[in-house]
Design a protein around this motif. Structure first.
Motif, PDB file in Angstrom:
ATOM      1  N   ASP A 486      34.023   4.596   4.633  1.00  0.00           N
ATOM      2  CA  ASP A 486      32.691   4.676   4.017  1.00  0.00           C
ATOM      3  C   ASP A 486      32.829   4.932   2.518  1.00  0.00           C
ATOM      4  OD1 ASP A 486      32.077   4.530   6.655  1.00  0.00           O
ATOM      5  OD2 ASP A 486      30.660   6.194   6.657  1.00  0.00           O
ATOM      6  N   TRP A 487      31.919   4.341   1.740  1.00  0.00           N
ATOM      7  CA  TRP A 487      31.942   4.605   0.305  1.00  0.00           C
ATOM      8  C   TRP A 487      30.552   4.404  -0.278  1.00  0.00           C
ATOM      9  CZ3 TRP A 487      32.414  -0.524   1.497  1.00  0.00           C
ATOM     10  CH2 TRP A 487      31.897  -1.455   0.610  1.00  0.00           C
ATOM     11  N   PHE A 488      30.371   4.965  -1.442  1.00  0.00           N
ATOM     12  CA  PHE A 488      29.161   4.747  -2.218  1.00  0.00           C
ATOM     13  C   PHE A 488      29.562   4.689  -3.681  1.00  0.00           C
ATOM     14  CE2 PHE A 488      29.663   9.312  -1.901  1.00  0.00           C
ATOM     15  CZ  PHE A 488      29.454   9.742  -3.194  1.00  0.00           C
ATOM     16  N   ASP A 489      28.696   4.137  -4.487  1.00  0.00           N
ATOM     17  CA  ASP A 489      29.011   4.014  -5.907  1.00  0.00           C
ATOM     18  C   ASP A 489      27.716   3.914  -6.700  1.00  0.00           C
ATOM     19  OD1 ASP A 489      30.537   3.899  -8.161  1.00  0.00           O
ATOM     20  OD2 ASP A 489      31.784   2.224  -7.486  1.00  0.00           O
ATOM     21  N   VAL A 490      27.793   4.385  -7.917  1.00  0.00           N
ATOM     22  CA  VAL A 490      26.687   4.286  -8.874  1.00  0.00           C
ATOM     23  C   VAL A 490      27.261   3.648 -10.129  1.00  0.00           C
ATOM     24  CG1 VAL A 490      24.962   5.541 -10.195  1.00  0.00           C
ATOM     25  CG2 VAL A 490      25.576   6.334  -7.895  1.00  0.00           C
ATOM     26  N   ILE A 491      26.794   2.431 -10.461  1.00  0.00           N
ATOM     27  CA  ILE A 491      27.394   1.637 -11.532  1.00  0.00           C
ATOM     28  C   ILE A 491      26.339   1.396 -12.606  1.00  0.00           C
ATOM     29  CG2 ILE A 491      28.640  -0.481 -12.083  1.00  0.00           C
ATOM     30  CD1 ILE A 491      29.235  -0.737  -9.047  1.00  0.00           C
ATOM     31  N   GLU A 492      26.683   1.744 -13.849  1.00  0.00           N
ATOM     32  CA  GLU A 492      25.779   1.485 -14.963  1.00  0.00           C
ATOM     33  C   GLU A 492      25.858   0.011 -15.348  1.00  0.00           C
ATOM     34  OE1 GLU A 492      25.999   4.102 -18.260  1.00  0.00           O
ATOM     35  OE2 GLU A 492      26.484   5.853 -17.038  1.00  0.00           O
ATOM     36  N   LEU A 493      24.688  -0.616 -15.509  1.00  0.00           N
ATOM     37  CA  LEU A 493      24.589  -2.013 -15.894  1.00  0.00           C
ATOM     38  C   LEU A 493      23.904  -2.107 -17.264  1.00  0.00           C
ATOM     39  CD1 LEU A 493      23.430  -3.581 -12.502  1.00  0.00           C
ATOM     40  CD2 LEU A 493      25.752  -3.415 -13.409  1.00  0.00           C
ATOM     41  N   PRO A 494      24.054  -3.236 -17.927  1.00  0.00           N
ATOM     42  CA  PRO A 494      23.377  -3.392 -19.223  1.00  0.00           C
ATOM     43  C   PRO A 494      21.869  -3.216 -19.091  1.00  0.00           C
ATOM     44  CG  PRO A 494      25.010  -5.118 -18.904  1.00  0.00           C
ATOM     45  CD  PRO A 494      24.900  -4.394 -17.604  1.00  0.00           C
ATOM     46  N   GLY A 495      21.254  -2.771 -20.176  1.00  0.00           N
ATOM     47  CA  GLY A 495      19.816  -2.580 -20.182  1.00  0.00           C
ATOM     48  C   GLY A 495      19.394  -1.341 -19.433  1.00  0.00           C
ATOM     49  N   HIS A 496      20.264  -0.344 -19.374  1.00  0.00           N
ATOM     50  CA  HIS A 496      19.998   0.907 -18.678  1.00  0.00           C
ATOM     51  C   HIS A 496      19.681   0.686 -17.207  1.00  0.00           C
ATOM     52  CE1 HIS A 496      20.463   3.361 -22.105  1.00  0.00           C
ATOM     53  NE2 HIS A 496      19.361   2.981 -22.735  1.00  0.00           N
ATOM     54  N   ARG A 497      20.075  -0.436 -16.678  1.00  0.00           N
ATOM     55  CA  ARG A 497      19.909  -0.658 -15.253  1.00  0.00           C
ATOM     56  C   ARG A 497      21.064   0.005 -14.496  1.00  0.00           C
ATOM     57  NH1 ARG A 497      20.354  -6.332 -14.248  1.00  0.00           N
ATOM     58  NH2 ARG A 497      21.824  -6.197 -15.991  1.00  0.00           N
ATOM     59  N   THR A 498      20.863   0.211 -13.216  1.00  0.00           N
ATOM     60  CA  THR A 498      21.857   0.896 -12.385  1.00  0.00           C
ATOM     61  C   THR A 498      22.005   0.151 -11.067  1.00  0.00           C
ATOM     62  OG1 THR A 498      21.251   3.038 -13.334  1.00  0.00           O
ATOM     63  CG2 THR A 498      22.498   3.069 -11.283  1.00  0.00           C
ATOM     64  N   ALA A 499      23.266  -0.037 -10.680  1.00  0.00           N
ATOM     65  CA  ALA A 499      23.573  -0.610  -9.366  1.00  0.00           C
ATOM     66  C   ALA A 499      23.907   0.524  -8.399  1.00  0.00           C
ATOM     67  CB  ALA A 499      24.730  -1.585  -9.453  1.00  0.00           C
ATOM     68  N   LEU A 500      23.194   0.594  -7.291  1.00  0.00           N
ATOM     69  CA  LEU A 500      23.445   1.565  -6.232  1.00  0.00           C
ATOM     70  C   LEU A 500      24.114   0.836  -5.073  1.00  0.00           C
ATOM     71  CD1 LEU A 500      20.017   3.442  -6.253  1.00  0.00           C
ATOM     72  CD2 LEU A 500      22.114   4.070  -7.462  1.00  0.00           C
ATOM     73  N   VAL A 501      25.258   1.325  -4.663  1.00  0.00           N
ATOM     74  CA  VAL A 501      26.057   0.643  -3.635  1.00  0.00           C
ATOM     75  C   VAL A 501      26.414   1.644  -2.546  1.00  0.00           C
ATOM     76  CG1 VAL A 501      28.056  -0.818  -3.182  1.00  0.00           C
ATOM     77  CG2 VAL A 501      27.049  -0.742  -5.477  1.00  0.00           C
ATOM     78  N   ILE A 502      26.305   1.217  -1.303  1.00  0.00           N
ATOM     79  CA  ILE A 502      26.820   2.000  -0.182  1.00  0.00           C
ATOM     80  C   ILE A 502      27.377   1.031   0.846  1.00  0.00           C
ATOM     81  CG2 ILE A 502      24.679   2.101   1.189  1.00  0.00           C
ATOM     82  CD1 ILE A 502      25.531   5.129   1.638  1.00  0.00           C
ATOM     83  N   GLY A 503      28.523   1.364   1.421  1.00  0.00           N
ATOM     84  CA  GLY A 503      29.171   0.447   2.353  1.00  0.00           C
ATOM     85  C   GLY A 503      29.997   1.175   3.383  1.00  0.00           C
ATOM     86  N   ASP A 504      30.400   0.432   4.386  1.00  0.00           N
ATOM     87  CA  ASP A 504      31.147   1.011   5.509  1.00  0.00           C
ATOM     88  C   ASP A 504      32.095  -0.043   6.045  1.00  0.00           C
ATOM     89  OD1 ASP A 504      32.136   2.280   7.709  1.00  0.00           O
ATOM     90  OD2 ASP A 504      30.232   2.477   8.760  1.00  0.00           O
ATOM     91  N   VAL A 505      33.394   0.205   5.875  1.00  0.00           N
ATOM     92  CA  VAL A 505      34.413  -0.670   6.461  1.00  0.00           C
ATOM     93  C   VAL A 505      34.615  -0.248   7.909  1.00  0.00           C
ATOM     94  CG1 VAL A 505      36.809  -1.424   6.372  1.00  0.00           C
ATOM     95  CG2 VAL A 505      35.532  -1.054   4.252  1.00  0.00           C
ATOM     96  N   MET A 506      34.535  -1.185   8.809  1.00  0.00           N
ATOM     97  CA  MET A 506      34.695  -0.854  10.224  1.00  0.00           C
ATOM     98  C   MET A 506      36.127  -0.388  10.487  1.00  0.00           C
ATOM     99  SD  MET A 506      32.520  -3.903  12.034  1.00  0.00           S
ATOM    100  CE  MET A 506      30.831  -4.225  11.505  1.00  0.00           C
ATOM    101  N   GLY A 507      36.256   0.742  11.163  1.00  0.00           N
ATOM    102  CA  GLY A 507      37.564   1.331  11.404  1.00  0.00           C
ATOM    103  C   GLY A 507      37.614   2.720  10.807  1.00  0.00           C
ATOM    104  N   ARG A 508      38.775   3.358  10.990  1.00  0.00           N
ATOM    105  CA  ARG A 508      38.931   4.737  10.515  1.00  0.00           C
ATOM    106  C   ARG A 508      40.295   4.890   9.881  1.00  0.00           C
ATOM    107  NH1 ARG A 508      37.625   8.877  15.255  1.00  0.00           N
ATOM    108  NH2 ARG A 508      37.951  10.307  13.531  1.00  0.00           N
ATOM    109  N   GLY A 509      40.445   5.994   9.150  1.00  0.00           N
ATOM    110  CA  GLY A 509      41.745   6.357   8.637  1.00  0.00           C
ATOM    111  C   GLY A 509      42.122   5.621   7.380  1.00  0.00           C
ATOM    112  N   LEU A 510      43.430   5.669   7.101  1.00  0.00           N
ATOM    113  CA  LEU A 510      43.940   5.155   5.835  1.00  0.00           C
ATOM    114  C   LEU A 510      43.778   3.646   5.724  1.00  0.00           C
ATOM    115  CD1 LEU A 510      45.278   6.319   3.334  1.00  0.00           C
ATOM    116  CD2 LEU A 510      47.497   5.843   4.376  1.00  0.00           C
ATOM    117  N   ARG A 511      43.916   2.931   6.816  1.00  0.00           N
ATOM    118  CA  ARG A 511      43.783   1.465   6.757  1.00  0.00           C
ATOM    119  C   ARG A 511      42.389   1.080   6.302  1.00  0.00           C
ATOM    120  NH1 ARG A 511      42.221  -2.470  10.580  1.00  0.00           N
ATOM    121  NH2 ARG A 511      43.291  -4.472  10.345  1.00  0.00           N
TER     122      ARG A 511
END
Length: 847
Positions: A486-511
């Motif tokens: 699982d991960w999330f991210d907040v990315i600054e874009l030009p024009g003071h816009r913001t990209a909000l990202v959340i995702g989930d790779v199926m599986g667990r652990g280091l892989r």
């Protein structure tokens, strides 16, 4: 009666003591008169023959007692005796019954002594002893002699005064001397005071009560020896023939070998129990200090009285334990100490003084402790005179041929010294603890690496974004790895816009974490290209398909076209929501790749109603391919709360997804609370400790840019628009009190508007945005994006974008639905630094 002379000429008469020989022989007597008839009949004769004196006196003894065939010889013997001749012999006799019959027959030893009456006539005195009683006495004497002389066990006979009356040869062999030399001794002559008192009390109790004592365990040493011997003593009271107590008999068996064997068996059972307990308790926590304390909890007081554990400081710091410790002088830290008899710490340090838990110290090079560390062998250390400890085992802790520390096992004075079995057990316990500690060290190192990996894959600190208040949480599903997909991210874009990202790779652990890291890096790269959300997900889909293919995404595409039956075990699937928020319009554009829908809480919503699920088409997960992704634009009101999350927050084996979603939506009913409190409430209210999947939560409160922070103008496509643009920019910056940026902004705005006039199409739009930085955007309908190039020395132009790049903090261009936007960004002045000025080298670099 007996006579005992006290002084010359004096005689004292006293009764025979109990146990006299006459109590056993039962001597009877009678006399024969001159006429050969019985004249006197003693009481003992009445008891032995069973006839009263009235029935016997006046009768011929030969006719009364002897069988008929022996009577002639009997009369001859009586005549000889009356003639004055003594006679001794064994004769058969019969006891007549009152009715004339015979009751019994037997043998009697008869001693006849001639005597004279008062008239000087010859008579005889007869003494009779039953031969059967004599034979019994002989048998008893033989048995007694066998016990005292031939028994393999020590035998003592104590008198009523508890002194030794008789000892056998075996006893004398153990305690020295001749058996007769032990007469008159007491148990205090053979045993220590404590054991002798126990033995005396037992003798006295047996003598008084008559109750036997069996298997009385006595410990002592033989004369001239130092070995501790163990004896099993059996005591019983001895009686005379009349039943009176005459002493106590004691039988002693040396059970030292049996005791040693039992002790060895008990030690073996104890050792086995300690090893089993060590296997069950040690190493469960994967913590170095806890494992050390568990070792001491197992061994104190069951194995020793005091114990301590020292570990190399390098080991605790995460370094290789062999670093600087080959000579045994490496720096150690005392991590655990336990005592059953005292709170004083064991020795350690340069002077071998006291060391407390947590203290750093070193052992002297020539000390036995340093030698044990250096040679990886157990050393026995004798305690100091007058000290508490008499023996200490310095046992190195060896794991995988590497010494990681030292454990000391000590026994206080009064305890048994350590034996070879104890040394072997101490070595085994220390070895097991060392392996557990080394495993804990490896786990701690991997745990720290996992934390570093986790921090590198997630946004550092608290993300910041223009027009948004951000709060986030991440909980790994596996406590062992601390990372997941699982991960999330907040990315600054030009024009003071913001990209909000959340995702989930199926599986667990280091892989899954590695795949997540690659996808997160790809998302940030695609976000910097300022692509639309649907385009970003399309590129991510290709990248996800390439993660499981040796040749990357292109090879994966070719394989996918050839066969749809690929091995799904090598396919990385992931879900993702990518949203772009514009704080000027408060509009958010969503694209979804198989992820759970975002949740929105608007101001004024009924707190009794659950939050709203946004209707965003889910699409297919990343890595499946074959379908495009859709975009949805949503206008977000000021103060609204937007929540992005992964399925680990709302789904588990204990409840289905719908129930988890409803519970989650009910926790988001108050959009005005601080976001950190909202995050804590969500994680505290829902089942987040199931350990089945990772959990990621991203909350954003909408705070659009105020209207007075935005300057937006449309300019006609004509040359004078360049001057108009400079004038508008100057006026707006002065209104924002940004006089220090006026000159730079005018110059760069002039360059961008000029480029839009020369190379663009349609109407020109100028926009200034003020938030944490100053952003200037120039819009036009042209599709060709500007490209920075190096002008030749003879060129009169071509240096405008180089100037923009030198003077601005950042610049770029992006496509829009109706053309393109070229922008630059300037840092706001901090009140101390002046406007940016180009150096001579920077100016010359443009030529």
């Amino acid at each position: 009666m007996s006579e005992i002379p006290e002084t010359a000429g004096d005689v004292v008469w006293q009764s025979s003591p109990p146990g006299s020989i006459y109590d056993y022989i039962r001597v009877a007597s009678f006399s024969i008169g001159p006429d050969g008839l019985i004249e006197q009949w003693s009481l003992r004769a009445e008891e032995q023959f069973g006839l009263a004196a009235a029935a016997v006196i006046g009768r011929d003894p030969v006719e009364a007692f002897m069988p008929p065939e022996l009577r002639p010889r009997g009369h001859g013997r009586v005549a000889e005796i009356l003639d004055g001749k003594e006679w001794t012999g064994v004769i058969p006799f019969r006891v007549p019954s009152p009715d004339g019959g015979e009751r019994a027959q037997g043998l009697a030893e008869l001693y006849v002594m001639p005597s004279r009456t008062a008239a000087d006539e010859r008579a005889a005195l007869c003494i009779v002893v039953d031969v059967r009683a004599l034979r019994g006495i002989e048998t008893d004497l033989a048995a007694s002699q066998a016990i005292f002389g031939q028994s393999p066990y020590g035998f003592l006979l104590f008198g009523t005064d508890l002194t030794v009356l008789r000892a056998n040869r075996r006893f004398a062999t153990v305690f020295g001397g001749d058996p007769d030399e032990h007469r008159g001794h007491t148990v205090h002559d053979y045993l220590g005071r404590a054991e002798a008192d126990r033995m005396s009390a037992a003798l006295q109790r047996v003598l008084e009560t008559g109750e036997s004592v069996t298997d009385l365990q006595i410990v002592g040493s033989a004369p001239g020896g130092s070995d501790r011997r163990h004896w099993s003593i059996n005591l019983y009271r001895v009686h005379s023939g009349t039943g009176r107590p005459i002493g106590v008999a004691g039988l002693g068996i040396d059970v030292t070998r049996r005791h040693n064997a039992a002790r060895e068996a008990a030690d073996a059972r104890r050792n086995l129990a300690l090893l089993n307990e060590a296997g069950a308790r040690m190493g469960n926590s994967l913590d170095l200090e806890t494992t050390a304390r568990e070792l001491l909890d197992i061994t104190v007081p069951g194995f020793c009285d005091l114990a301590s554990v020292d570990l190399y400081q390098a080991l605790l710091a995460g370094d290789d334990p062999a670093t600087g410790s080959s000579d045994g002088r490496g720096e150690l830290r005392r991590v655990a100490f336990a005592s059953a008899v005292s709170d004083g710490p064991l020795a350690g340090g340069e002077g071998e003084g006291e060391v407390g838990v947590g203290d750093l110290h070193r052992y002297r090079f020539h000390s036995p402790y340093a030698s044990a560390l250096r040679t990886a062998r157990v050393h026995t250390v004798r305690g100091a005179d007058g000290g508490l400890v008499h023996t200490t085992l310095a046992v190195p802790m060896v794991a995988h041929d590497t010494v990681v520390g030292l454990v000391q096992f000590a026994r206080a004075k009064g305890s048994e010294p350590f034996g070879e079995r104890d040394r072997a057990l101490a070595t085994e316990l220390a070895s097991r603890a060392a392996v557990c500690i080394d495993n804990a060290r490896l786990y701690r190192r991997e745990h720290e690496r996992a934390l570093i990996l986790q921090r590198s894959l997630l946004p550092p600190g608290d993300p910041e974004a223009a027009g948004l208040d951000i709060a986030c949480r991440y909980l790994p599903g596996s406590a062992e790895s601390e990372v997941g997909g699982d991960w999330f991210d907040v990315i600054e874009l030009p024009g003071h816009r913001t990209a909000l990202v959340i995702g989930d790779v199926m599986g667990r652990g280091l892989r899954a974490a590695v795949a997540m890291g690659e996808l997160r890096t790809a998302v940030r790269t695609l976000a910097l290209l300022d692509l639309e959300p649907a385009e970003v997900l399309s590129h991510l889909d290709e990248i996800a398909r390439g993660l499981g293919a040796p040749g990357g995404s292109q090879q994966a595409s070719r394989v996918a076209h050839k066969s749809r039956d690929a091995d799904l075990g090598e396919v990385y699937l992931a879900t993702c929501v990518y949203a772009v928020y514009d704080p000027v319009t408060r509009r958010c554009t969503f694209a979804n790749a198989g992820h759970l829908p975002p949740v929105l809480v608007e101001p004024g919503d009924d707190p009794r109603e659950p939050a709203m699920l946004l209707d965003v088409p889910p699409g297919l997960p990343l890595g499946v391919g074959g379908e495009p992704f859709e975009e949805v634009e949503v206008d977000l009101p000021e103060g609204a709360l937007l929540a992005l999350y992964t399925d680990g927050l709302v789904e588990s084996r204990d409840h289905p997804l719908d129930e988890g979603l409803n519970a989650f939506r009910k926790t988001l009913t108050d959009p005005d609370r601080p976001l950190e409190d909202v995050c804590d409430q969500v994680l505290g209210s829902l089942d987040t400790r199931h350990g089945e999947d990772d959990i990621a939560l991203l909350l954003a409160r909408i705070q659009g840019l105020p209207s007075d922070a935005v300057g937006d103008w449309r300019l006609p496509r004509e040359p004078r628009s360049v001057g108009r643009a400079r004038e508008l920019a100057r006026t707006q910056l002065l209104a924002w009190d940004l006089e220090g940026l006026v000159d730079t902004t005018e110059l760069l705005v002039s360059e961008l508007v000029t480029n839009a006039l020369r190379y663009g199409d349609g109407e020109i739009r100028l926009r200034l945005l003020r938030d944490r930085t100053l952003v200037c955007e120039v819009w036009d309908a042209g599709l060709v994006q500007p490209r920075r190039r190096r002008a030749r020395d003879t060129d009169e132009g071509g240096r405008g974008l180089q100037l923009v790049g030198l003077l601005s903090a950042a610049w770029g261009a992006r496509r829009t639905p109706r053309g393109k936007t070229v922008w630059f960004e300037l840092a706001l002045p901090d009140g101390e630094s002046g406007p940016t000025e180009l150096t001579e080298e920077q100016l010359l670099s443009m030529f």
